[in-house]
Design an enzyme around this catalytic site. Structure first.
Site, short mmCIF file in Angstrom:
data_model
loop_
_atom_site.label_atom_id
_atom_site.label_comp_id
_atom_site.label_asym_id
_atom_site.label_seq_id
_atom_site.Cartn_x
_atom_site.Cartn_y
_atom_site.Cartn_z
N GLY B 9 0.84 -1.19 0.00
CA GLY B 9 0.00 0.00 0.00
C GLY B 9 0.88 1.24 0.00
N ALA B 13 -0.57 6.37 4.54
CA ALA B 13 -0.03 5.54 5.63
C ALA B 13 1.18 4.75 5.16
CB ALA B 13 -1.11 4.58 6.14
N GLY B 14 1.09 4.12 4.00
CA GLY B 14 2.18 3.30 3.49
C GLY B 14 3.43 4.12 3.23
N ARG B 268 -22.72 13.94 11.17
CA ARG B 268 -22.97 13.17 9.95
C ARG B 268 -23.93 11.99 10.16
NH1 ARG B 268 -16.82 12.68 7.46
NH2 ARG B 268 -16.66 14.87 6.93
N HIS B 328 -18.53 6.17 3.44
CA HIS B 328 -17.48 7.17 3.27
C HIS B 328 -16.16 6.77 3.95
CE1 HIS B 328 -15.77 11.07 2.55
NE2 HIS B 328 -15.69 11.37 3.81
N SER B 368 -8.53 11.35 10.26
CA SER B 368 -8.02 10.22 9.47
C SER B 368 -6.66 10.55 8.86
CB SER B 368 -9.01 9.79 8.40
OG SER B 368 -9.45 10.89 7.66
N LEU B 369 -6.50 11.77 8.34
CA LEU B 369 -5.17 12.14 7.83
C LEU B 369 -4.16 12.16 8.98
CD1 LEU B 369 -5.92 15.02 5.25
CD2 LEU B 369 -5.16 12.70 4.75
#
Lengths: 238, 502
Positions: B9, B13-14, B268, B328, B368-369
Site C-alpha cells: 500500500g 499511511a504506506g 454526519r 465514506h 483520518s489524515l
C-alpha cells in the site's frame, strides 16, 4: 451512442445505449456488460487521483470528467508505452520526478510562509500526475531523457517555496535535458486538467537559472531560435 | 525478492511508514496495486487535526476529549492521547517536507473548524489537503530513494511453520506472473472497505479492503468492523462526495415536498439517519444551495458545482441537487497494539485498514489524515526495529493459493458484485435490523460458495483487470461477512451502528 476504442490492434466500435454520461461511466458499462477484457485505469471518479488520463479525438482528457460524444475515438496516452488497450506504463514518466529532484532538499526552518506565499505555488501543488502533459509534449516525444512538464512544474513548486534553502542544487539539476530543451509550445498547458502551465513554470525556471549564471545553450545559434526567450527584434518574448 | 521491511500500500499511511522505516536505515520495498499517488488519501479534503491554536484558542486536551466523545466509548484513551499529543509535531514535520498548507494572514498554518471539534483545529491545503499531503510524502520517499513497485496485487501473506509472517505472494498485474517477496517485517497499509457498498460509496473503486481480507485469511484479528461512516451528501447517481461545507455554509436538505426535515448542522450520522428514514418513506432527497447565490457558490463551492453538473446534470445555482447518504469511511480494521503490530508476529498495519482504536464507533473529521501520519510513522519505525533484530530471512510457500483452482465461469461476478453492493447498502447500511442482517449474511455465504462458478472471463496474462476485479470481489465478500457478523453481535445502537427493533 457509438464510440470507438483503440484495442490491441485496431479501433473497435461499441454501440452503447447511454446518453449524457462521462467517458469513465461508459467504460465501466462496457467492461461489466459488454466485454470484460477491456483494460483501462480509474480510481476516484472526481479528477484528483490522475488514473484515467486517455486521449479522445487526439486530445488528452480525464475519462472521469469528460462527457462522451457520438463518434468519439478513444486512445491511450501518447509518448508512453502502452501495456494494454487504454493502459500505459507511467514508470518512466514518474522517474523524471526523481531525476529532477522535485523535493525540498534542505528545509529552511526560519521561513515564514504568508498567505501571499501560499498563492505562489498553490496551482503547481494541485498536480495529480495524470501525465496528460507528457502525452502532449513534442519534446518528450523525441527525447525520453527530457525531464518533462510535470517534473519541471514540481521543481518550480520547490524553487518558488521559501522553505527550500538549497536552491542552487535544484537549478543545477534542471540544466541538462531540462528547462532549455522545452520549445515553449504550450501544449502541456492546454491539456492540463488542473489548470497548470508547465510552460510558464519552465519560463520562470529559466529566469531563475539566469540568476545562477546559466545561459540558454541555444542562444547565439542561428537566429537565436524561437525558444531563446527573445523575439527577433531582441525584446523579451514573454 | 528479499527486503527488510515490506510495505503493501502506497497511500498516506504506506508512504509515511516507508519514510520512517528507511530513516531507521533498513531496506524498504513498497508495493502498490496502483501508483503511489492514486490512493484514497488524495480524496481527503477537510484537513488534518492538530491543536495548534493558530486561529483561536485550543488545547491538546480538547482534541482528546472531542475524539473520545465522537468514539462513543469504543476508543482507547491511551492511543487517542498519543495521537492528539503527536499532532502538532506531525503537522510541523509535514510542513518541513513541503506540504503546501493554506496560511493565515499572520503567516501561520491556517485552520478551520470541522464537525464535532470545539475549535478551529483542522489544518488544510485549500480543498486538496489529502492530495497535497500524499504528493509531498511521495516526493519525500523519492528523495530517500525508496523502492516503490507499481501495479502489484496482494494475493496472500506468507507464513513460516511457526505462524510468523515472512512475506507476501503478489500478482504482477502487467505480466500476470505471481511473485514472492520475503521480508523480516511486513506492514499492511491497504486502505478501507467502503467499496463493499458498491456504487453507494464516495470512495475510489480501489477501496476494496484487500489487506483486511488477506490478513483475516492469515489469522489476523479484526476489530469493530461493523462501524462504517455514511456521509449524508453523496450525489444520488454517482455517490460523488459533496463536501460538508455545502451544509456548513447554509445549505438546506429537502424532501420531495420541498420540506426541511433535519438539522443540517447535526453530526454526519444523525443527518444520514434522518435522510435514510425519509428515503424509506419513498421521498427523494435534495441539497438546496440556490439561496447562497452564484457568486458565493463559484467562490466557495466550485468543485461542487462542477461535479453536480457533470454527474447529475443539475446546476446548483438554479436547481436542487439530488443526494443520498453513502459509505465514506470504515472505522473497523485489523486489530493492532500500541506498536501497530497485529496478533500475527511480523505483521504490522497502519492507516484505514488498521484499527488503532482512535476512531471507535465514529471518526471525527480531520482525524483520518492525522492517524495515517502518526501511526504510519509508528508502524514504519517498529517494523524496522523488529527487522533489525532478525538475523535472516525465512522462506515459505503459500498454503492456499486461490488462483490454482478451477473456475467454470458460469456465473457473471459483475452481476453479483452489484447485487452485493445494493444489498449491503439496504440491509447493512445506516439503520440495521437483525432479520435483514441475517438475509445479507445468507447472501454472502451463498455467493462465497459460488466463487468457483465465477472467475474472470478474460484469460489474458497481461494486465487482466477482469481478474483483478474478481480478486477484489473475493476480498470484499470476506470483509462483508465480518461486517455483518460484527453487526449482528452488537445488539445496541452506538455511534455509526444503528439497530432498529423489528
Amino acid at each position: 451512442m457509438k464510440i470507438s476504442i483503440k484495442r490491441e490492434f485496431d479501433f473497435i466500435e461499441y454501440d452503447v445505449d447511454m446518453q449524457d454520461v462521462t467517458l469513465l461511466e461508459m467504460l465501466n458499462h462496457i467492461k461489466s456488460e459488454v466485454d470484460s477484457s477491456l483494460a483501462y485505469s480509474s480510481g476516484c471518479r472526481s479528477s484528483v487521483c490522475g488514473s484515467c488520463g486517455v486521449r479522445v479525438n487526439e486530445k488528452e482528457v480525464l475519462a472521469c470528467s469528460y462527457k462522451v460524444q457520438e463518434g468519439d475515438k478513444i486512445e491511450p496516452l501518447k509518448n508512453v508505452p502502452v501495456i494494454r488497450d487504454l493502459v500505459v506504463s507511467l514508470d518512466k514518466a514518474y522517474e523524471t520526478n526523481a531525476r529532477a529532484k522535485a523535493w525540498i532538499s534542505e528545509y529552511n526552518s526560519q521561513a515564514k510562509q504568508t498567505h501571499e506565499d501560499e498563492k505562489i505555488n498553490e496551482t503547481q501543488s494541485d498536480c495529480i500526475l495524470c501525465a496528460s502533459c507528457y502525452s502532449a509534449c513534442p519534446v518528450y516525444a523525441v527525447n525520453e531523457e527530457f525531464l518533462g512538464p510535470f517534473a519541471l512544474t514540481r521543481v518550480w513548486k520547490v524553487v518558488s517555496d521559501k522553505r527550500e534553502a538549497e536552491l542552487k542544487e535544484k537549478i543545477d539539476t534542471i540544466q541538462t535535458n531540462g528547462v532549455w530543451d522545452c520549445t515553449l509550445c504550450n501544449e502541456c498547458t492546454v491539456v492540463c486538467p488542473q489548470g497548470i502551465s508547465s510552460k510558464a513554470d519552465i519560463e520562470k525556471l529559466r529566469a531563475k537559472s539566469s540568476q545562477y549564471g546559466y545561459m540558454d545553450p541555444n542562444f547565439g545559434s542561428f537566429g537565436g531560435g524561437f525558444d531563446s526567450g527573445f523575439g527577433f527584434d531582441g525584446t523579451p518574448s514573454f | 525478492m528479499k527486503t527488510d521491511v515490506l510495505i503493501i500500500g502506497a497511500g498516506g499511511a504506506g508512504l509515511t511508514a516507508a519514510i520512517a522505516a528507511k530513516e531507521e536505515d533498513v531496506d524498504v520495498v513498497v508495493l502498490t496495486k496502483e501508483y503511489p499517488t492514486r490512493s484514497q488519501t488524495c480524496m481527503a479534503q477537510g484537513g488534518i487535526n492538530a491543536a495548534l491554536g493558530n486561529v483561536e484558542e485550543d488545547s491538546i486536551e480538547a482534541h482528546i476529549q472531542n475524539t473520545l466523545k465522537s468514539a462513543h466509548g469504543l476508543a482507547n484513551e491511551e492511543t487517542v492521547r498519543y495521537m492528539c499529543s503527536e499532532a502538532p509535531a506531525t503537522v510541523a514535520w509535514l510542513d518541513s517536507i513541503g506540504v503546501c498548507f493554506s496560511r493565515s494572514e499572520d503567516a501561520k498554518i491556517a485552520q478551520r473548524r470541522l464537525g464535532g471539534a470545539s475549535a478551529a483545529r483542522s489544518c488544510y491545503a485549500q480543498d486538496y489537503t489529502g492530495l497535497k499531503i500524499l504528493h509531498t510524502l511521495y516526493d519525500k520517499a523519492l528523495s530517500l530513494d525508496i523502492e516503490i513497485k507499481n501495479e502489484k496485487i496482494l494475493l496472500e501473506l506468507l507464513k513460516d511453520e511457526n505462524d510468523m509472517v515472512c512475506g507476501a505472494l503478489m500478482l504482477d498485474l502487467r505480466s500476470g506472473q505471481k511473485e514472492r517477496y520475503f521480508a523480516k517485517s511486513v506492514i499492511l497499509a491497504t486502505g478501507g472497505y467502503s467499496r463493499i457498498y458498491g456504487k453507494n460509496s464516495t470512495n475510489s473503486t480501489k477501496a476494496t479492503g484487500d489487506g483486511i481480507a488477506v490478513a483475516k485469511r492469515a489469522g489476523a484479528k479484526l476489530l469493530h468492523m461493523e462501524f462504517v461512516q455514511f456521509h449524508p451528501t453523496g450525489l444520488k447517481n454517482s455517490s460523488i462526495l459533496i463536501s460538508e461545507s455545502a451544509r456548513g455554509e447554509g445549505g438546506y436538505i429537502l424532501n420531495s415536498k420541498g420540506e426541511r426535515f433535519t438539522n443540517e448542522l447535526a453530526p454526519r450520522d444523525e443527518v444520514s439517519r434522518a435522510i435514510d428514514a425519509e428515503i424509506k418513506k419513498g421521498e427523494e432527497i435534495f441539497l438546496d444551495i440556490r439561496h447562497l447565490g452564484e457568486q458565493f457558490i463559484d467562490e466557495g463551492l466550485p468543485q461542487e458545482r462542477k461535479l453536480a453538473k457533470l454527474y447529475e446534470n443539475v446546476d446548483p445555482v438554479y436547481d436542487l441537487i439530488p443526494i443520498k447518504p453513502v459509505a465514506h469511511y470504515t472505522m473497523g480494521g485489523i486489530e493492532v497494539d500500541n506498536n501497530s503490530q497485529t496478533n500475527l508476529e511480523g505483521l504490522f498495519a497502519c492507516g484505514e485498514c488498521s484499527n488503532h482504536r482512535v476512531h471507535g464507533a465514529n471518526r471525527l473529521g480531520g482525524n483520518s489524515l492525522l492517524e495515517i501520519a502518526v501511526f504510519g510513522k509508528e508502524a514504519g519505525k517498529n517494523a524496522a526495529k523488529r527487522a533489525k533484530t532478525m538475523e535472516s530471512h525465512v522462506a515459505a510457500s503459500p498454503k492456499d493459493d486461490f488462483l490454482e483452482q478451477e473456475f467454470t465461469k458460469e456465473i457473471d461476478f459483475y452481476v453479483l458484485r452489484q447485487m452485493m453492493g445494493d444489498l449491503l447498502y439496504n440491509k447493512v447500511g445506516i439503520v440495521r435490523r437483525e432479520s435483514e442482517l441475517r438475509e445479507a449474511e445468507a447472501f454472502i455465504e451463498e455467493t462465497k460458495k459460488k466463487l468457483p462458478l465465477m472467475g474472470a472471463k478474460d484469460n489474458s496474462l497481461r494486465y487482466n483487470t477482469d481478474l483483478a476485479e474478481f480478486l477484489e470481489f473475493r476480498n470484499m465478500l470476506d470483509v462483508a461477512e465480518v461486517v455483518i457478523k460484527s453487526a449482528l453481535s452488537r445488539k445496541e445502537s452506538v455511534g455509526a451502528h444503528t439497530m432498529e427493533q423489528e
